[in-house]
Design a protein around this motif. Structure first.
Motif, mmCIF file in Angstrom:
data_model
loop_
_atom_site.group_PDB
_atom_site.id
_atom_site.type_symbol
_atom_site.label_atom_id
_atom_site.label_comp_id
_atom_site.label_asym_id
_atom_site.label_seq_id
_atom_site.Cartn_x
_atom_site.Cartn_y
_atom_site.Cartn_z
ATOM 1 N N VAL A 153 0.837 -1.202 0.000
ATOM 2 C CA VAL A 153 0.000 0.000 0.000
ATOM 3 C C VAL A 153 0.870 1.250 0.000
ATOM 4 O O VAL A 153 0.713 2.152 -0.830
ATOM 5 C CB VAL A 153 -0.953 0.004 1.201
ATOM 6 C CG1 VAL A 153 -1.704 1.328 1.286
ATOM 7 C CG2 VAL A 153 -1.949 -1.143 1.095
ATOM 8 N N THR A 154 1.798 1.332 0.958
ATOM 9 C CA THR A 154 2.640 2.528 1.040
ATOM 10 C C THR A 154 3.640 2.597 -0.109
ATOM 11 O O THR A 154 4.004 3.682 -0.553
ATOM 12 C CB THR A 154 3.378 2.575 2.383
ATOM 13 O OG1 THR A 154 4.167 1.375 2.537
ATOM 14 C CG2 THR A 154 2.393 2.649 3.539
ATOM 15 N N THR A 203 -1.831 7.270 1.356
ATOM 16 C CA THR A 203 -1.392 5.905 1.625
ATOM 17 C C THR A 203 -0.484 5.861 2.846
ATOM 18 O O THR A 203 -0.597 4.957 3.684
ATOM 19 C CB THR A 203 -0.657 5.313 0.421
ATOM 20 O OG1 THR A 203 0.428 6.187 0.044
ATOM 21 C CG2 THR A 203 -1.593 5.135 -0.754
ATOM 22 N N LEU A 210 -7.896 3.999 2.353
ATOM 23 C CA LEU A 210 -6.603 3.317 2.376
ATOM 24 C C LEU A 210 -6.091 3.144 3.803
ATOM 25 O O LEU A 210 -4.895 3.023 4.033
ATOM 26 C CB LEU A 210 -5.584 4.122 1.552
ATOM 27 C CG LEU A 210 -5.983 4.381 0.096
ATOM 28 C CD1 LEU A 210 -5.029 5.357 -0.560
ATOM 29 C CD2 LEU A 210 -6.003 3.068 -0.682
ATOM 30 N N HIS A 211 -7.017 3.084 4.754
ATOM 31 C CA HIS A 211 -6.659 3.079 6.166
ATOM 32 C C HIS A 211 -6.392 1.694 6.727
ATOM 33 O O HIS A 211 -5.792 1.567 7.799
ATOM 34 C CB HIS A 211 -7.826 3.668 6.964
ATOM 35 C CG HIS A 211 -9.060 2.807 6.916
ATOM 36 N ND1 HIS A 211 -9.858 2.752 5.791
ATOM 37 C CD2 HIS A 211 -9.588 1.936 7.817
ATOM 38 C CE1 HIS A 211 -10.846 1.896 6.014
ATOM 39 N NE2 HIS A 211 -10.707 1.387 7.235
ATOM 40 N N TRP A 213 -4.459 -0.777 6.354
ATOM 41 C CA TRP A 213 -3.166 -1.377 6.652
ATOM 42 C C TRP A 213 -2.643 -0.961 8.027
ATOM 43 O O TRP A 213 -1.877 -1.713 8.660
ATOM 44 C CB TRP A 213 -2.138 -0.989 5.583
ATOM 45 C CG TRP A 213 -1.701 0.458 5.615
ATOM 46 C CD1 TRP A 213 -2.217 1.486 4.902
ATOM 47 C CD2 TRP A 213 -0.650 1.008 6.414
ATOM 48 N NE1 TRP A 213 -1.570 2.656 5.191
ATOM 49 C CE2 TRP A 213 -0.598 2.382 6.122
ATOM 50 C CE3 TRP A 213 0.244 0.489 7.338
ATOM 51 C CZ2 TRP A 213 0.318 3.233 6.725
ATOM 52 C CZ3 TRP A 213 1.161 1.338 7.946
ATOM 53 C CH2 TRP A 213 1.198 2.694 7.636
ATOM 54 N N TRP A 518 -9.141 -6.234 0.217
ATOM 55 C CA TRP A 518 -7.718 -6.218 -0.139
ATOM 56 C C TRP A 518 -7.254 -7.626 -0.528
ATOM 57 O O TRP A 518 -6.530 -7.789 -1.517
ATOM 58 C CB TRP A 518 -6.900 -5.690 1.023
ATOM 59 C CG TRP A 518 -5.428 -5.937 0.883
ATOM 60 C CD1 TRP A 518 -4.703 -6.964 1.403
ATOM 61 C CD2 TRP A 518 -4.501 -5.145 0.119
ATOM 62 N NE1 TRP A 518 -3.386 -6.865 1.045
ATOM 63 C CE2 TRP A 518 -3.221 -5.760 0.251
ATOM 64 C CE3 TRP A 518 -4.616 -3.989 -0.642
ATOM 65 C CZ2 TRP A 518 -2.094 -5.243 -0.354
ATOM 66 C CZ3 TRP A 518 -3.477 -3.470 -1.246
ATOM 67 C CH2 TRP A 518 -2.238 -4.085 -1.102
#
Length: 745
Positions: A153-154, A203, A210-211, A213, A518
């Protein structure tokens, strides 16, 4: 993560001493800049890194970067001290220290870099090192899975950030933040720059959607969670938005994007926090609330909003690090983190209880803690914001829920009758108590004496706003709208705390599908990759060659069409009989290679093409290149002929059939190559490089053969790389040939 038995070494041995000494020393070093930065000055230090690309390692120390640097090193020193007891006996403790210091280095480089390209390098360092830290317990499948999720993700956001940096360099004419003059809001590239930068920030700082993770990153050891949530990686996106605010802020799309996504994240995460029973997960979701709040107020962009955001940045760092470290002590001392199990711990763990109470009161925004100051200024800024109703409602809902979350984390586990826990409750060792207690006390001191916090808040706000901002922090002055909202928040939060068991049960029916979504995306990516591999990587060399050259033909054709290349007609007036003879010789070799049914004949015919090229070099005054070409061709024919002895015979049926696609591709490549060469030959010849080599070969490289000098001196590394490639290829071929030998019966 299961605790390990202590080894008895002081501070975990040499690795522990180093882990504490390095951030502590850096913290002291950064403190020396506080008077200078507090006076409104900016310190710049620069060292050229890649001068040819205009990349330098430049340190930009202003209020924003100094605030982050002090938090990173100060909290880092307390976290590493804590880790000496929490993980000091772990068999891989030294490896943990290396990962954590790399993480710290990446964050410091991120917040201090003046050059955007260097900033991106450190941005990725934090991504990789956080992956290693989250997956530190590599034997656990959950840790590996969640670490990979955070990385992907990041890391995807990092790619967006790199593209945004390139566009910023094009638009601003520089990659140095301190050299960007004015704003880029009127530039034609503003919209793609904005979208790419915001994607990277969202991210990294885990904004909805996108939270997901970030709560999963709780698979990391507790010291990592405390560090990651309070002072480092998750605030990287907030830092990026704050740093780029003077350049990209002030537009409607900036305002509405940050305000809407930040507000939704703050409220949504606060609701999910109440739903958790693991107090570490409760804190994870409250981190999302804080990140959403910071993003929202940076988006508002008024002086009051920026002042409130920078104040809340400090508030959150103090209480969040303290509470995470406290949870580690509770887990260590009881063997559980379940809020439904923990009760009455204050008798067995009085120091931990004190730290927890102070930090939770700051999180709840209760006076005289620093959290009250931060919340008051958030309310004051929200009431003056352009979209004041949305911002005020969002911060009110989030603050009330945070009050209830503070009760779940730090009130319920310590009050009442002592409950039975997997381990008999006991206080943690001193290194594990220093951090949470000191940070909690700092939250109290900053609330009682907020003037001292202005030393950081004022210059930080000025850096974010791009101009001086008037900052006046105080605990209480008068009864106003913000104060009344705080009182209503306390009452609402208290009711929510009392009702939170029912709320938790009700929210348990609400199961967001972000994480399973995901997993489905990743399954789809894997299936798509497998399908594409099945189509492209068939094991047939001819297909690989065809795809490679087809791609080349398409790209060259697009370049020719879009570039509108003017290709004059070829002139044959200067060609003599010897030129035509060599040309016919090359064509005959090429045709024979294409139509023969024998591998040996094809290799020999291809060799004649190479010999014809060598003749071209000779005719046009390049005998040394011709000799090299001739030697290579002869050697190639010999080696390939030897290899042919190991290969099976061609299937006559597959050879004889007509392959129209191959013919079309070959003609396309030939035609496009001809067009490009004609266009190059028609363009004016730039002889500057030729003149340089002619003028410098003898006096600098002491060589009269310019070609040799270029290969050996001016292109030494390139030549060495080519030799290495040939050597590796030869070794590979030798290994393959040896592998085909069969033992004699």
């Amino acid at each position: 993560m299961a605790q390990t038995e202590q080894t008895g070494r002081f501070l975990g041995g040499p690795a522990g001493w180093v882990s504490v000494a390095v951030p502590a020393a850096l913290f002291v070093w950064f403190l020396q800049f506080l008077p200078q930065i507090g006076a409104g000055e900016v310190v710049r230090l620069s060292i050229d890194w890649v001068p040819s690309l205009g990349v330098s390692i430049g340190l930009l120390i202003d209020g924003l970067s100094l605030s982050f640097a002090l938090l990173i090193t100060g909290i880092g020193a307390l976290v590493t001290l804590y880790s000496t007891s929490y993980l000091g006996g772990h068999v891989h403790y030294s490896r943990f220290v290396i990962f954590l210091l790399a993480f710290m280095t990446g964050m410091l480089g991120l917040v201090l870099s003046d050059n955007l390209l260097a900033l991106f390098v450190f941005w990725e360092v934090t991504t990789i090192s956080s992956y290693l830290l989250i997956g530190f317990d590599a034997d656990a499948a959950k840790a590996r899975r969640n670490a990979l999720q955070a990385l992907l993700v990041t890391g995807t956001g990092g790619l967006a950030f790199l593209a945004g940096i390139v566009l910023i360099g094009v638009a601003a004419g520089t990659f140095d933040l301190s050299q960007i003059e004015g704003t880029l809001t009127e530039h034609p590239l503003y919209l793609p720059i904005f979208l790419l930068v915001v994607a990277a920030a969202f991210t990294k700082s885990a904004q909805v959607p996108l939270h997901f993770w970030l709560p999963n990153a709780m698979a990391a050891p507790t010291p990592v969670s405390a560090y990651l949530h309070s002072a480092t990686m998750v605030k990287g996106g907030v830092y990026l938005l704050a740093r780029m605010n003077p350049t990209l802020g002030g537009t409607d799309i900036w305002f509405w994007t940050l305000v809407i996504f930040g507000g939704v994240t703050a409220v949504f995460a606060s609701i999910l926090a109440i739903r958790q029973t693991d107090i570490k997960q409760v804190l994870a979701y409250t981190t999302l609330m804080a990140l959403g709040t910071l993003v929202m107020f940076i988006g508002v962009g008024t002086d009051k909003a920026i002042e409130a955001a920078m104040t809340f940045l400090l508030v959150h760092s103090f209480y969040k690090a303290s509470l995470f470290l406290m949870i580690g002590v509770v887990d260590h001392g009881t063997g559980t983190r379940e809020s439904t199990v923990l009760r009455g711990l204050w008798r067995a763990m009085p120091v931990t209880a004190l730290a927890a109470m102070l930090a939770a009161l700051s999180m709840a925004g209760v006076p005289p803690l620093f959290g009250f100051v931060g919340k008051e200024f958030l309310y004051k800024a929200s009431l003056d914001a352009p979209a004041w109703l949305w911002v005020t409602c969002a911060i009110f809902a989030a603050s009330a829920l945070m009050f209830a979350a503070g009760g779940i984390v730090a009130w319920r586990p310590f009050v009442g009758e002592l409950a039975e826990t997997p381990v008999k409750p006991h206080e943690g060792p001193l290194p594990m108590l220093v951090g949470p207690l000191l940070l909690a006390v700092l939250g109290l001191g900053a609330g009682l004496f907020p003037d001292y916090a202005e030393w950081l808040v004022r210059p930080a706000a000025a850096a974010v706003a791009g101009a001086p901002v008037e900052v006046d922090l105080y605990l209480f002055k008068e009864v106003n709208s913000a104060f009344l909202l705080s009182m209503v928040t306390f009452a609402t939060g208290f009711v929510l705390y009392l009702l939170h068991p029912r709320l938790r049960d009700g929210l348990a029916r609400f199961k967001p599908r972000f994480d399973p979504g995901w997993d489905r995306v990743m399954d789809g990516v894997a299936a798509g990759a497998a399908g594409l591999t099945g189509v492209i990587q068939t094991g047939q060399l001819r297909r690989y060659v065809f795809i490679t050259f087809a791609t080349l033909a398409i790209l060259v054709a697009i370049s020719v069409v879009r570039g509108r290349i003017d290709t004059p007609l070829a002139s044959f007036e200067d060609l003599r009989i010897k030129h035509w003879a060599v040309l016919l010789f090359i064509m005959a070799g090429a045709l024979l290679t294409a139509f023969t049914n024998s591998r040996m004949t094809a290799v020999a015919a291809l060799g004649t093409v190479g010999i014809g090229v060598a003749l071209v070099f000779i005719m046009f005054g390049a005998p040394d290149v011709a000799i090299t070409q001739l030697l290579v061709e002869v050697l190639q024919v010999v080696l390939v002929a030897v290899v042919m002895l190991k290969l099976p015979h061609l299937n006559p049926e597959s050879i004889s059939r007509v392959r129209p696609w191959d013919l079309a591709l070959a003609l396309s490549i030939g035609a496009l190559t001809t067009l490009v060469l004609l266009a190059v030959m028609a363009a004016p010849l730039d002889l500057r490089l030729t003149a340089f080599f002619e003028a410098t070969s003898a006096p600098i490289a002491y060589g009269r053969n310019i070609v040799n000098v270029i290969l050996v001196d001016f292109r030494a590394l390139d030549t060495f790389g080519e030799i290495a490639v040939v050597a590796v290829a030869a070794l590979g071929a030798f290994a393959l040939l040896r592998g085909t030998r069969r033992p004699s019966p």
